[in-house]
Design a protein around this motif. Sequence first.
Motif, PDB file in Angstrom:
ATOM      1  N   SER A 183       5.687   3.662  -4.779  1.00 54.27           N
ATOM      2  CA  SER A 183       4.325   3.413  -5.248  1.00 54.27           C
ATOM      3  C   SER A 183       4.355   2.066  -5.970  1.00 54.27           C
TER       4      SER A 183
ATOM      5  N   ASN B 125       2.519   1.185  -8.316  1.00 56.06           N
ATOM      6  CA  ASN B 125       2.425   1.473  -9.755  1.00 56.06           C
ATOM      7  C   ASN B 125       3.804   1.806 -10.324  1.00 56.06           C
TER       8      ASN B 125
ATOM      9  N   GLN C 277       3.167   2.469   1.213  1.00 55.78           N
ATOM     10  CA  GLN C 277       3.714   3.228   0.078  1.00 55.78           C
ATOM     11  C   GLN C 277       4.117   4.609   0.595  1.00 55.78           C
TER      12      GLN C 277
ATOM     13  N   GLY D 239       2.286   7.090  -2.533  1.00 56.31           N
ATOM     14  CA  GLY D 239       1.091   6.545  -3.185  1.00 56.31           C
ATOM     15  C   GLY D 239       0.417   7.635  -4.002  1.00 56.31           C
ATOM     16  N   ARG D 240      -0.005   7.302  -5.203  1.00 59.54           N
ATOM     17  CA  ARG D 240      -0.594   8.303  -6.103  1.00 59.54           C
ATOM     18  C   ARG D 240      -2.022   7.947  -6.445  1.00 59.54           C
ATOM     19  N   GLY D 241      -2.847   8.995  -6.544  1.00 53.76           N
ATOM     20  CA  GLY D 241      -4.222   8.814  -6.983  1.00 53.76           C
ATOM     21  C   GLY D 241      -4.427   9.460  -8.339  1.00 53.76           C
ATOM     22  N   ARG D 242      -5.649   9.492  -8.796  1.00 52.50           N
ATOM     23  CA  ARG D 242      -5.960  10.120 -10.081  1.00 52.50           C
ATOM     24  C   ARG D 242      -5.713  11.620  -9.991  1.00 52.50           C
TER      25      ARG D 242
ATOM     26  N   TRP E 140      -2.202   9.524  -2.565  1.00 55.28           N
ATOM     27  CA  TRP E 140      -3.028   8.445  -2.006  1.00 55.28           C
ATOM     28  C   TRP E 140      -2.379   8.051  -0.676  1.00 55.28           C
TER      29      TRP E 140
ATOM     30  N   ALA F  20      -2.036  -2.543  -4.344  1.00 54.27           N
ATOM     31  CA  ALA F  20      -1.688  -3.627  -5.264  1.00 54.27           C
ATOM     32  C   ALA F  20      -1.751  -3.123  -6.697  1.00 54.27           C
TER      33      ALA F  20
ATOM     34  N   ASP G 226     -14.000   4.362  -9.043  1.00 54.43           N
ATOM     35  CA  ASP G 226     -13.998   4.216  -7.587  1.00 54.43           C
ATOM     36  C   ASP G 226     -14.991   3.139  -7.202  1.00 54.43           C
TER      37      ASP G 226
ATOM     38  N   LYS H 181     -16.206   6.449  -0.214  1.00 49.90           N
ATOM     39  CA  LYS H 181     -15.182   5.806  -1.038  1.00 49.90           C
ATOM     40  C   LYS H 181     -14.428   4.724  -0.271  1.00 49.90           C
TER      41      LYS H 181
ATOM     42  N   ILE I  90      -8.858   3.300  -8.191  1.00 53.30           N
ATOM     43  CA  ILE I  90      -8.074   2.584  -9.204  1.00 53.30           C
ATOM     44  C   ILE I  90      -7.302   3.589 -10.051  1.00 53.30           C
TER      45      ILE I  90
ATOM     46  N   GLY J  54      -3.547  -0.245 -10.863  1.00 52.99           N
ATOM     47  CA  GLY J  54      -3.226  -0.060  -9.448  1.00 52.99           C
ATOM     48  C   GLY J  54      -4.497   0.111  -8.637  1.00 52.99           C
ATOM     49  N   LEU J  55      -4.604  -0.675  -7.559  1.00 52.57           N
ATOM     50  CA  LEU J  55      -5.821  -0.621  -6.736  1.00 52.57           C
ATOM     51  C   LEU J  55      -5.443  -0.326  -5.288  1.00 52.57           C
ATOM     52  N   GLY J  56      -6.119   0.621  -4.715  1.00 47.11           N
ATOM     53  CA  GLY J  56      -5.955   0.921  -3.297  1.00 47.11           C
ATOM     54  C   GLY J  56      -7.277   0.668  -2.605  1.00 47.11           C
TER      55      GLY J  56
HETATM   56  C1  BTN Z   1      -7.803   7.301  -6.981  1.00 50.89           C
HETATM   57  O1  BTN Z   1      -8.900   7.033  -6.502  1.00 50.89           O
HETATM   58  O2  BTN Z   1      -7.448   8.473  -7.135  1.00 50.89           O
HETATM   59  C2  BTN Z   1      -6.901   6.164  -7.393  1.00 50.89           C
HETATM   60  C3  BTN Z   1      -6.120   5.638  -6.236  1.00 50.89           C
HETATM   61  C4  BTN Z   1      -5.199   4.485  -6.605  1.00 50.89           C
HETATM   62  C5  BTN Z   1      -4.310   4.089  -5.470  1.00 50.89           C
HETATM   63  C6  BTN Z   1      -3.528   2.849  -5.772  1.00 50.89           C
HETATM   64  S1  BTN Z   1      -2.723   2.181  -4.348  1.00 50.89           S
HETATM   65  C7  BTN Z   1      -1.843   1.070  -5.353  1.00 50.89           C
HETATM   66  C8  BTN Z   1      -1.405   1.851  -6.566  1.00 50.89           C
HETATM   67  N1  BTN Z   1      -0.188   2.587  -6.282  1.00 50.89           N
HETATM   68  C9  BTN Z   1      -0.373   3.905  -6.322  1.00 50.89           C
HETATM   69  O3  BTN Z   1       0.520   4.762  -6.124  1.00 50.89           O
HETATM   70  N2  BTN Z   1      -1.643   4.181  -6.622  1.00 50.89           N
HETATM   71  C10 BTN Z   1      -2.428   2.979  -6.812  1.00 50.89           C
END
Ligand code: BTN
Length: 258
Positions: free
Chosen positions: A18, A20, A42, A45-48, A53, A62, A108, A115, A119, A131-133
């Motif tokens: 990730s 982040n 990634q 990748g992780r979200g909220r 993600w 990024a 978002d 969507k 972030i 972190g922005l996807g």
């Molecule tokens: C969300 O809407 O839940 C937030 C998503 C954020 C995703 C981005 S991708 C770059 C960075 N690395 C991650 O693992 N997460 C954020």
Amino acid sequence: MIALGGGVPCLWLDQVDSTNDEARRRAMNGAQGPLWICARVQEKGRGRRGRQWVSKDGNLFASLLYRPVRPLSQRAQLSFVAALALHDALTHVFESLSGRLFCKWPNDLLLDGAKLAGILLESEQDWVVMGLGVNLLHAPDDSERPAISLQKATGLAIDRLDMLKALSRSTQIRVAQWEEEGFAPIREDWLARATGLGSDIVVRLEENELRGRFCGLADDGALLLRPRSLGLEGQAADPHEGMIRITAGDVFPALKGA
Ligand code: BTN
């Protein structure tokens, strides 16, 4: 390492768990930032709220590592700074997106109501990672939270590096604005681009749901909800405004008559 506008460096990785997490590791090892970490894909990748993600090649992943000057108590405001910076960058690159791109609380970006970007702000000690996807090419299937890609919405193929350069520039400007002027101008600009302001919403919390009118943002970025049913007004309500302050949750439009 590549240099983005304004001399901000970017570590461009082929693959990472990730961005982040990589930014966090570098912060713990003493990297001062500002530093962007980007990856083609990634693996984790992780979200909220602990969500995954989905991070396929073609989208933008990024994370900006940076050490704010403003106090710790104000750091949550940076997710609004990041959302605005991304809104600025996207509407700068694609003028046709103006009027179609909105900020959704808490962080978002919605394009044509679906969507486009999320972030994830993480912070420890004296550093933050923003972190922005961004769904440039692909959008995950999610019936509860419909998603869209820029390519589907505009028909254009977007170069990730060009997008990142625009994002780095706009982030520098918005972060400087926040550091110098505080949250007030960020809050005002965010509200001017907000979706659902003044309308009835449902806020899904960990254990229950609240219904009411989305009336604005508090000084710290909390969502201000005017409850619809009297039964809700006892919970953490601001006695002056009759509003509930919500600091974490998922927002959905209220269905008419529900
Ligand atoms: C969300 O809407 O839940 C937030 C998503 C954020 C995703 C981005 S991708 C770059 C960075 N690395 C991650 O693992 N997460 C954020």
